[in-house]
Design a protein around this motif. Structure first.
Motif: not given
Length: 407
Positions: A80-101
């Protein structure tokens, strides 16, 4: 004695003065409200966002018994990816959920990704399944997510997006088991720049400790951990006095603290969130979420409502804004100077390194276009061949028929 006319002038003057004072007071209130609004906006820096979804080949727990040489990244899972709506290049952050989520559709990850995207990141929430994480399964998950040599890995899908800028590396974060995976990510991809782990207070096993004490590739000064006090508190049964057991946290982060706030000047280290710092008074394992209405002493839920201290515009040291600011500051600090295993592009400048995802999207598009072209060519070739065979058969038939008639 004051004449009636004079009294009227005085009353009129007083009324005008009162009106002017009221207007001035109202203007002051409006100005104050505007200042507060501007302050909140500048603190949160919220951006409009868009959402999209990809998928990857995740670690399959049922393949864990196979030898190391076998591919265990065989289970399709969503990103599941969310990104700023404005065009451009943005740094990447990965998020990992907890057990059973994952059983709740990874709502936890989707919400965190949306909040991070509003702060200027391409934020990707990887979904995975792990009922009871072990050292082996944690590494298995990290391998399928971050090893660019693993077929269908997750990070290549994200860094190939048009808005994603992985040229300075990327950042990882996670909660509980997800935090443990995040801490091991750099073992499978040298482009990991830093990790922010929530709800990880141990155990201090070798795989969780930085080298040389352990086998973790992520250095201590690139790790930040937040935990709720109930994960580390020890209560004396006779006196009721509460103290914190910080032994494992010190080992995980390379610190030597005796206090709840053990963030170093560079922002690495750990922070123990106390009951007094959260709105519901329950700084448990899921301290950054609000208590579950069904179980008012437990904050953990599949569809979380976040504590006010965690979400923008809060700048609490354990909140999202402060943690993302620290992560962002680590970008480009440990980009590999040479990475043959990641495949430098032939056109790269001497000494420069091109990550394997640098032109993955282009390769994917060119490959698909080439495949369609080849398929059309093959189709036309088959039609042409069939057409020739059909006419040859007709000529043979006419010739044979003619011989029969002539005979």
């Amino acid at each position: 004695m004051m004449r009636r006319r004079d009294r009227g002038i005085v009353r009129t003057t007083a009324a005008r003065t009162g009106a002017i004072a009221a207007i001035a007071a109202m203007a002051a209130v409006i100005t104050a409200i505007a200042a507060l609004a501007v302050g909140a906006a500048s603190a949160s820096a919220q951006l409009a966002t868009t959402q999209l979804q990809e998928s990857y080949q995740a670690y399959d727990l049922f393949e864990g018994y196979k030898p190391a040489t076998f591919n265990k990244c065989t289970k399709p899972e969503p990103i599941y990816i969310s990104e700023p709506a404005a065009p451009g290049r943005y740094p990447v952050l990965v998020y990992l959920h907890g057990t059973l989520a994952d059983l709740g559709g990874n709502q936890e990850g989707q919400q965190v990704a949306a909040l991070a995207a509003a702060q200027g990141f391409v934020a990707a929430a990887f979904t995975y399944s792990d009922i009871s994480p072990t050292e082996a399964s944690v590494d298995g998950q990290a391998n399928c997510m971050f090893n660019t040599g693993s077929p269908g890995n997750a990070i290549s899908q994200v860094c190939a997006l048009a808005e994603a800028d992985c040229s300075q590396g990327f950042l990882v974060s996670g909660f509980s088991a997800g935090g443990a995976i995040a801490m091991r990510a750099k073992n499978f991809n040298p482009w990991v720049q830093a990790a922010w782990a929530m709800g990880v207070s141990g155990p201090a096993v070798a795989s969780a400790l930085a080298t040389p004490e352990g086998t973790r590739a992520l250095p201590n000064n690139r790790l930040r951990i937040d935990v709720g006090q109930r994960d580390v508190q020890v209560t004396d049964p006779s006196t009721g006095q509460v103290t914190f057991n910080l032994t494992d946290l010190n080992a995980l982060t390379g610190q030597d603290c005796t206090t709840a706030d053990c963030l170093a000047p560079d922002g690495s280290g750990y922070y123990v969130v106390q009951n007094s710092e959260v709105a519901d008074g329950v700084a448990d394992h899921c301290y950054w979420m609000r208590v579950n209405k069904l179980v008012p002493t437990n904050s953990c839920t599949w569809s979380p409502t976040f504590d006010p201290g965690f979400v923008p515009p809060s700048t609490a040291p354990w909140g999202l804004v402060a943690s993302l600011d620290w992560l962002r500051a680590q970008l480009g600090t440990s980009v590999p100077s040479a990475a043959p295993s990641l495949g430098a592009a032939p056109s790269a400048a001497p000494g420069a390194v091109t990550a394997p995802w640098a032109s993955a999207g282009g390769r994917k598009q060119r490959g698909a276009k080439h495949h369609r072209r080849a398929r059309r060519h093959s189709h036309h070739h088959r039609r042409h061949t069939t057409h020739r065979r059909h006419h040859s058969a007709k000529r043979r038939h006419r010739s044979t028929h003619g011989r029969h008639r002539r005979g």
